[in-house]
Design an enzyme around this catalytic site. Structure first.
Site: not given
Ligand code: DGT
Ligand code: CA
Ligand code: CA
Length: 360
Positions: A10, A107-108
């Protein structure tokens, strides 16, 4: 011991961190990246903020006007989604060289590391952090565990700039000790229901009648929690392909005039096509958000992928359908492309975002 390990990455305060990397003078100051809706100077909301801003209460979702009230010093920046997406794509591309990668959001990502030892997992995770920092200047948090859910939980425990690798013992402890509210996918409503059943920690499930649990939570969520609690949860990491892509824009003022709405609609179509990176849709939805925030949509399906010109025409017709059937004013308009098909000659390669802020 070798066992299946999943790594979850993350990116820390992602949008705001990218802005700090591009403009290091922002570091140490409170920064919020905002979605300005364009209606007036202050309308819109904070998309994310750095940790300095969070300390002041300025965090994702709050109105821009409130952020200003909370601090005179906060630096408010407009969201540059394409820039962040370009960097995200590169990081995801790198991750997928390590193993099957599931991009969970901008973002993961989950990466299946295969059967490896704890030491190997730790070493790999450290390398991932170093690589992303070296290539993009970005700090990330990483969690590694034997399943996706605990990998995400481990990542959360280490934020920011974290690195948490769970061994069997720690996972066993989580299976009994973790608060249900900290389990991904369990929102406030489900938490409330679980609390009413006397379940605060995952381990409390042991004392519960499964039939009752299924009745209250529904089959899917009940099965999810039961498998997590007894250690049989093993949802695989799967490569996800985006099958639809949508964009919405806010009109300068509410209106029912199709000629006034048209340029906004076409802009939404343009942006949706740009985000689809060369893939063409076989389905198009026009979505109108009405003056009272109610949502009305119309769609059309095709037997073949359609061009952007066909999309403009179809969308305009769908807009006219909406205006004919609904008498309210339109506030926001959007287009969603569905059943995207990759066609050769993707435009991706022509876009290469550099961290110095120039796009070439
Ligand atoms: P973190 O992971 O706690 O360090 O912070 P972030 O900012 O990376 O937060 P996360 O992981 O929940 O969200 C990733 C990005 O997604 C974030 O940088 C901005 C975007 N985002 C999150 N919430 C919202 C939202 O409510 N609206 C919009 N437009 N973007 C959001
Ligand atoms: Ca996230
Ligand atoms: Ca994040």
């Amino acid at each position: 011991m070798r066992r299946k390990r999943i790594l979850f990455v993350d990116l820390d305060y992602f949008y705001a961190q990218v802005e700090e990397v591009i403009n290091p003078s922002l570091r140490g100051k409170p920064v919020a990246v905002c979605v300005f809706s364009g209606r007036n100077e202050d309308s819109g909301a904070v998309a994310t903020s750095n940790y300095e801003a969070r300390k002041l209460g300025i965090k994702a979702g709050i109105p821009i006007a409130m952020a200003k009230r909370l601090s005179n010093d906060v630096i408010l920046l407009p969201m540059r989604k394409d820039l962040y997406k370009g960097i995200s794509d590169k990081i995801m591309g790198y991750l997928s060289t390590l193993g099957t990668t599931e991009v969970a959001s901008i973002d993961e990502a989950y990466v299946d590391l295969g059967e490896i030892t704890l030491e190997e997992a730790f070493k790999l995770a450290k390398e991932v952090k170093e690589r992303i920092f070296k290539d993009h200047g970005l700090k990330v948090s990483i969690g590694v565990a034997s399943n996706k859910v605990f990998a995400k939980v481990a990542c959360e425990m280490g934020k920011p700039d974290g690195l948490v690798v769970l061994d069997d013992e720690k996972e066993e402890k989580l299976r009994s000790e973790i608060e249900v509210s900290e389990i991904p996918g369990i929102g406030p409503v489900l938490r409330e229901k679980l609390n009413e059943l006397g379940v605060n920690k995952l381990g409390d499930m042991k004392n519960l009648d499964e039939y009752k649990l299924r009745k209250v939570l529904g089959e899917a969520k009940a099965q999810y929690l039961i498998s997590l609690a007894n250690g049989t949860y093993d949802e695989p990491v799967k490569v996800r392909q985006r099958k639809h892509q949508g964009r919405y824009v806010t009109l300068k003022r509410n209106t029912r005039d199709p000629n006034e709405i048209k340029p906004y609609l076409f802009r939404a179509v343009d942006e949706a096509f740009a985000k689809a990176s060369g893939a063409l849709p076989m389905e198009i939805h026009v979505v109108a958000i009405m003056e009272d925030i109610d949502i009305v949509s119309r769609s059309r399906t095709f037997k073949h992928p359609i061009s952007k010109d066909e999309a403009y025409n179809t969308c305009y017709k769908l807009l006219l359908d909406i205006l004919r059937e609904d008498k309210r004013q339109v506030r926001r308009i959007g287009a969603t492309l569905g059943k995207l098909k990759k066609v050769d000659g993707s435009l991706d390669k022509f876009f290469d975002f550099k961290l110095d802020g120039n796009s070439v």
